[in-house]
Structure formats: C-alpha cells, structure tokens
Write a protein that holds these residues in place. Sequence first.
Motif, mmCIF file in Angstrom:
data_model
loop_
_atom_site.group_PDB
_atom_site.id
_atom_site.type_symbol
_atom_site.label_atom_id
_atom_site.label_comp_id
_atom_site.label_asym_id
_atom_site.label_seq_id
_atom_site.Cartn_x
_atom_site.Cartn_y
_atom_site.Cartn_z
ATOM 1 N N ALA A 151 10.324 4.867 3.028
ATOM 2 C CA ALA A 151 9.531 6.427 1.852
ATOM 3 C C ALA A 151 10.338 6.179 -0.013
ATOM 4 N N THR A 152 8.863 6.416 0.368
ATOM 5 C CA THR A 152 8.870 6.541 -1.702
ATOM 6 C C THR A 152 10.211 7.617 -1.981
ATOM 7 N N GLU A 194 0.934 -1.194 0.015
ATOM 8 C CA GLU A 194 -0.043 0.377 0.538
ATOM 9 C C GLU A 194 0.437 1.524 -0.405
ATOM 10 N N VAL A 195 0.483 2.516 -0.510
ATOM 11 C CA VAL A 195 0.904 3.520 -0.629
ATOM 12 C C VAL A 195 0.155 4.762 0.168
ATOM 13 N N SER A 196 0.794 5.719 1.403
ATOM 14 C CA SER A 196 0.026 6.450 2.118
ATOM 15 C C SER A 196 -0.601 7.217 1.101
ATOM 16 N N PRO A 197 -1.412 8.036 1.836
ATOM 17 C CA PRO A 197 -2.109 8.556 1.128
ATOM 18 C C PRO A 197 -1.752 10.405 0.449
ATOM 19 N N ASP A 198 -0.310 10.518 1.580
ATOM 20 C CA ASP A 198 0.248 11.513 0.890
ATOM 21 C C ASP A 198 1.242 11.072 0.101
ATOM 22 N N GLY A 199 1.409 9.922 -0.367
ATOM 23 C CA GLY A 199 2.283 9.566 -1.192
ATOM 24 C C GLY A 199 4.166 9.202 -0.291
ATOM 25 N N ARG A 200 4.092 9.393 0.901
ATOM 26 C CA ARG A 200 5.065 9.388 1.442
ATOM 27 C C ARG A 200 6.021 8.388 1.892
ATOM 28 N N TRP A 201 5.039 7.071 2.333
ATOM 29 C CA TRP A 201 5.476 6.232 2.411
ATOM 30 C C TRP A 201 5.083 5.027 1.512
ATOM 31 N N PHE A 202 5.913 3.472 1.669
ATOM 32 C CA PHE A 202 5.173 2.575 0.873
ATOM 33 C C PHE A 202 5.582 1.601 1.740
#
Length: 374
Positions: free
Chosen positions: A253-254, A232-240
């Motif tokens: 961190a992406t 999954e990817v966090s809603p802010d796109g910061r974390w995978f």
Amino acid sequence: MPVARCPVIISLALAVLAGALSVPGVGRAKAAEDPRLAVAITLDVPSTGISIASDGRRFLVLARLDGSAGPQVVEWKDGRLAPYPDAARNGWTKGDDPAKAFIRVNAQRIGPDGALWLVDTGAPGIGNPVLPGGPKLIRVDLATNAVARIYPLAAVTRADSFVDDVRFNGGHAYLTDAGAPGLIVLDLATGQGRRVLDGHPSTVSDRPVSAEGKPMHGPDGKPLHIHADQLEVSPDGRWFYYQPSSGRMSRIATRYLDDPSLSDAALAAYVEPFAETPSTGGTAIDAAGNLYVSDTDRLAVLRFAPDGTRTTVVQDPRLVWVDAMWIDDAGKLWMPAAQLNRMAPFNDGTDRVAKPLTVFTLAIDAKPAPNDHR
C-alpha cells in the motif's frame, strides 16, 4: 533391463525435444503470427520504452548495449529519430560533467503532469560503477523542449546501483534499483529521497532471468540477475506493484511506502505477494487496474486482473523481449520488441539480433490509468 530403460529413453527424448524448442529458429519459427499485431515503428537499435504524448508525439529510449554511437533519447519525427531534447544532452563523452548530460538513460515516460521523465543510471556501461553525479531523474518540459529539473540520486544510490524505472503517485516518484536491490521513494517537491526495502526478498532476484526458454548470462558469463525492475501504481493510487525481472510480483500500500516514519522492518510487514509472474521485460497498467506483463519465455503479453487472475493477451514469435509498454488514449498497447536477450552482452558474446527491430501495437479496448500518464 530393457523395460527399466524405457522411461529413461522417453525422458531423454522429451528433454531433447524441449531443448530443440528453446533453440532459436527451431519450433518457434512454426508458431503462427497474430494478425492483430500492427507494425508501428521499425528501428536499427533496440528500444526499451516508448511514450506517446497527448498530441501524438512519440518518444523512445534506445538501448545502445552494442556500443553503437548515437543518441539515447529520441523523438520519432516524420519517420526519423531526432535526439531529444537536443544533441548536447545526448552527447556525453568520458571526462564531461556527468550531471549535465545523459550517461545511460534506461527508462523514459510521460508522467501524469504531461512532462517527459528520464531515468539515468549514471553508469557508462553494463558492469561499470556509477559516476559521481551520474544517477538522476530528469524532467523535460514538452512545451519548451528543455530540461526543467534534475533530481540528483547520489544520496540514495550505491556504487553497484542500477536505477531502473520510475512511476508517480501524488507528490512522490517511485524508482526501482535493479543493481543494489531496493526501492527509492522521492519527494518531488523537496527532491529528498529515501531507500526502502533494501535487500528485501521482494526486491531481490532469486532466479536468473530467462528468455526464449534459455537462462540469460551477463557479460561476466554468470547467470543474469536483475533485481527490482518493473513497477506500476494502481489507478486509485492505493497500491504499488513491483518485481525483479525474473518475476514474482509483490505489492504494498502506498500509504506505507510514503510514510518516512516507518523503518524497513516495519515496512516489510506490509509487503504482500500479488502474482506468480514469469521472467518479464516490461509492464503497463490500464484504467481498470489490469496489469500487462510481458512473458519473455513464451513471447507473449499477459494480463493480470486486480485480483491476480491471469489471461494471455497475445502470443507471437515476433514478441522477443517486449520491454516497457505503453497504453495510449486510443486503446492501443504499444510493445517494443527489444530482443535484449539476443544482444552480445547477454548472449555469451554473440549478437543475434534480427533487424529491423519493431515496435508493435495491439488494440486492447482499454484506456490508460489517468494517474499514470496523460
């Protein structure tokens, strides 16, 4: 001495009781069904994933591990399953060009662009090597119902690869390889891919997958290990977020994942443990960054907050191997109870799937992450 033997007798009694509770139909049959669960779809073939388009169209991938014939990707229309996008794509037979049809679609989902994306493992069956030109990521335009682009994955897969699932972040697609443990980062503009974290402990299953309290076995009779699987990817796109099917979720961190200049050794330094998750069939993420994780042993769905704290969302004896889940715009969690662990390939050759199979919904008062799908 009688006194010395008492603890042993008690331990044996507890072991027998624990074993009885893990046997299908014993103990679990007495568990209460949760009245909040609603039956949305009933099927004759297990589904390992469902997507709901913004206009309400429903798409599923069918796991034909029992050798049954028929389409792999379908649209649910008026109570019937229609091959999607057409019968030809779903009609591959031995000898056909693997690049022009579905070999074995393992995952489907509507992406943030509104298209339907399909992950084709490229292998015709469990334990079979991938075919040349077989592994691919496919984008289907829902407006035209036609394949818009195919991303070949031959350059980033191996003979024992099992490309499992996909998520998106900006101009990248992230895929998990459950066969040859690792991650794939795909540039959606150029089609160029990179394998990363190959064989890293975070992508490798270090314990067999289990379900309904029993370790699972593969067709070869050996304990079943499914490597990098859920993601999954966090809603802010910061974390995978990602994990093997047997659990223990990690994150990275992406910005590091997307950096092609980083070696695997350098990238590994940025991997963080996130949560001690159980054996899992599927996940989802909401707009607040909460991760929904199916617990295949407890027949439950858990919620992990962004800080890693855990709560139980629902537990029900009907939630047998809940696979890839979906959160719709109405705040419902869609849960396909695929019963994969009961299928013959993973149950010592005996099929004990209880039909019909069910896709359940549950109101969770949460919205989907906008960068996940629309």
